[in-house]
Design a protein around this motif. Structure first.
Motif, PDB file in Angstrom:
ATOM      1  N   HIS A  63      -8.393  22.008 -31.557  1.00 15.00           N
ATOM      2  CA  HIS A  63      -8.288  23.020 -32.611  1.00 15.00           C
ATOM      3  C   HIS A  63      -9.212  24.217 -32.400  1.00 15.00           C
ATOM      4  O   HIS A  63      -8.785  25.352 -32.474  1.00 15.00           O
ATOM      5  CB  HIS A  63      -8.554  22.392 -33.977  1.00 15.00           C
ATOM      6  CG  HIS A  63      -7.555  21.347 -34.315  1.00 15.00           C
ATOM      7  ND1 HIS A  63      -6.250  21.632 -34.638  1.00 15.00           N
ATOM      8  CD2 HIS A  63      -7.661  20.000 -34.326  1.00 15.00           C
ATOM      9  CE1 HIS A  63      -5.585  20.507 -34.854  1.00 15.00           C
ATOM     10  NE2 HIS A  63      -6.418  19.502 -34.665  1.00 15.00           N
ATOM     11  N   ASN A  64     -10.476  23.971 -32.107  1.00 13.07           N
ATOM     12  CA  ASN A  64     -11.404  25.089 -31.964  1.00 13.07           C
ATOM     13  C   ASN A  64     -12.286  24.994 -30.721  1.00 13.07           C
ATOM     14  O   ASN A  64     -13.313  25.657 -30.653  1.00 13.07           O
ATOM     15  CB  ASN A  64     -12.280  25.225 -33.208  1.00 13.07           C
ATOM     16  CG  ASN A  64     -13.077  23.968 -33.480  1.00 13.07           C
ATOM     17  OD1 ASN A  64     -12.863  22.940 -32.856  1.00 13.07           O
ATOM     18  ND2 ASN A  64     -13.996  24.050 -34.406  1.00 13.07           N
ATOM     19  N   ILE A  65     -11.887  24.165 -29.760  1.00 14.02           N
ATOM     20  CA  ILE A  65     -12.672  24.026 -28.539  1.00 14.02           C
ATOM     21  C   ILE A  65     -11.774  23.795 -27.326  1.00 14.02           C
ATOM     22  O   ILE A  65     -10.612  23.424 -27.463  1.00 14.02           O
ATOM     23  CB  ILE A  65     -13.678  22.851 -28.615  1.00 14.02           C
ATOM     24  CG1 ILE A  65     -12.925  21.512 -28.738  1.00 14.02           C
ATOM     25  CG2 ILE A  65     -14.698  23.043 -29.703  1.00 14.02           C
ATOM     26  CD1 ILE A  65     -13.779  20.290 -28.478  1.00 14.02           C
ATOM     27  N   TYR A  66     -12.349  24.035 -26.153  1.00 18.15           N
ATOM     28  CA  TYR A  66     -11.782  23.571 -24.896  1.00 18.15           C
ATOM     29  C   TYR A  66     -12.669  22.427 -24.424  1.00 18.15           C
ATOM     30  O   TYR A  66     -13.896  22.562 -24.416  1.00 18.15           O
ATOM     31  CB  TYR A  66     -11.813  24.659 -23.813  1.00 18.15           C
ATOM     32  CG  TYR A  66     -10.844  25.791 -24.016  1.00 18.15           C
ATOM     33  CD1 TYR A  66      -9.486  25.594 -23.811  1.00 18.15           C
ATOM     34  CD2 TYR A  66     -11.283  27.048 -24.375  1.00 18.15           C
ATOM     35  CE1 TYR A  66      -8.591  26.636 -23.967  1.00 18.15           C
ATOM     36  CE2 TYR A  66     -10.401  28.095 -24.538  1.00 18.15           C
ATOM     37  CZ  TYR A  66      -9.053  27.882 -24.333  1.00 18.15           C
ATOM     38  OH  TYR A  66      -8.171  28.912 -24.483  1.00 18.15           O
ATOM     39  N   ARG A  67     -12.078  21.305 -24.043  1.00 16.88           N
ATOM     40  CA  ARG A  67     -12.824  20.199 -23.451  1.00 16.88           C
ATOM     41  C   ARG A  67     -12.365  20.074 -22.009  1.00 16.88           C
ATOM     42  O   ARG A  67     -11.173  19.923 -21.741  1.00 16.88           O
ATOM     43  CB  ARG A  67     -12.589  18.891 -24.198  1.00 16.88           C
ATOM     44  CG  ARG A  67     -13.517  17.792 -23.665  1.00 16.88           C
ATOM     45  CD  ARG A  67     -13.372  16.525 -24.426  1.00 16.88           C
ATOM     46  NE  ARG A  67     -12.236  15.813 -23.833  1.00 16.88           N
ATOM     47  CZ  ARG A  67     -11.514  14.913 -24.452  1.00 16.88           C
ATOM     48  NH1 ARG A  67     -11.758  14.611 -25.695  1.00 16.88           N
ATOM     49  NH2 ARG A  67     -10.530  14.319 -23.840  1.00 16.88           N
ATOM     50  N   ILE A  68     -13.313  20.131 -21.107  1.00 12.57           N
ATOM     51  CA  ILE A  68     -13.016  20.050 -19.684  1.00 12.57           C
ATOM     52  C   ILE A  68     -13.723  18.832 -19.133  1.00 12.57           C
ATOM     53  O   ILE A  68     -14.952  18.758 -19.157  1.00 12.57           O
ATOM     54  CB  ILE A  68     -13.460  21.337 -18.963  1.00 12.57           C
ATOM     55  CG1 ILE A  68     -12.686  22.508 -19.572  1.00 12.57           C
ATOM     56  CG2 ILE A  68     -13.249  21.207 -17.471  1.00 12.57           C
ATOM     57  CD1 ILE A  68     -13.121  23.852 -19.144  1.00 12.57           C
ATOM     58  N   ASP A  69     -12.949  17.859 -18.678  1.00 17.14           N
ATOM     59  CA  ASP A  69     -13.510  16.634 -18.111  1.00 17.14           C
ATOM     60  C   ASP A  69     -13.633  16.775 -16.610  1.00 17.14           C
ATOM     61  O   ASP A  69     -12.648  17.084 -15.921  1.00 17.14           O
ATOM     62  CB  ASP A  69     -12.632  15.426 -18.436  1.00 17.14           C
ATOM     63  CG  ASP A  69     -12.823  14.948 -19.862  1.00 17.14           C
ATOM     64  OD1 ASP A  69     -13.568  15.600 -20.614  1.00 17.14           O
ATOM     65  OD2 ASP A  69     -12.237  13.922 -20.221  1.00 17.14           O
ATOM     66  N   ILE A  70     -14.844  16.547 -16.131  1.00 16.09           N
ATOM     67  CA  ILE A  70     -15.110  16.582 -14.701  1.00 16.09           C
ATOM     68  C   ILE A  70     -14.899  15.169 -14.175  1.00 16.09           C
ATOM     69  O   ILE A  70     -15.402  14.205 -14.749  1.00 16.09           O
ATOM     70  CB  ILE A  70     -16.533  17.078 -14.422  1.00 16.09           C
ATOM     71  CG1 ILE A  70     -16.665  18.515 -14.933  1.00 16.09           C
ATOM     72  CG2 ILE A  70     -16.870  16.971 -12.949  1.00 16.09           C
ATOM     73  CD1 ILE A  70     -18.044  19.079 -14.840  1.00 16.09           C
ATOM     74  N   LEU A  71     -14.158  15.048 -13.103  1.00 15.53           N
ATOM     75  CA  LEU A  71     -13.823  13.749 -12.527  1.00 15.53           C
ATOM     76  C   LEU A  71     -15.090  12.972 -12.188  1.00 15.53           C
ATOM     77  O   LEU A  71     -15.956  13.455 -11.461  1.00 15.53           O
ATOM     78  CB  LEU A  71     -12.972  13.938 -11.268  1.00 15.53           C
ATOM     79  CG  LEU A  71     -12.398  12.676 -10.634  1.00 15.53           C
ATOM     80  CD1 LEU A  71     -11.429  11.987 -11.584  1.00 15.53           C
ATOM     81  CD2 LEU A  71     -11.687  13.033  -9.337  1.00 15.53           C
TER      82      LEU A  71
END
Length: 70
Positions: A43-51
């Motif tokens: 909704h109000n964020i970007y979540r970026i998962d690093i492998l």
């Protein structure tokens, strides 16, 4: 190098142009050898998962907010 092909959001798939340039700059500068597992727009964020590592949280303007440790 970051592979931006795997991008999901609450509205469905996102194109690479939906990712802010300063998010990419932050990742290149702070995690240059990392592989991105996935990018999710909530909704109000970007979540970026690093492998094999942590999740990076950015606001919708692309400003770094915090690291979620695994």
């Amino acid at each position: 190098m970051t592979n931006w092909n795997l991008i999901r959001g609450t509205e469905g798939k996102l194109s690479t142009q939906d990712i802010r340039k300063n998010i990419l700059s932050y990742i290149i500068q702070n995690h240059p050898a990392s592989l991105i597992q996935y990018i999710e727009k909530e909704h109000n964020i970007y979540r970026i998962d690093i492998l094999g590592s942590d999740s990076l949280i950015f606001d919708l303007q692309g400003q770094f907010v915090k690291v979620n440790r695994r």
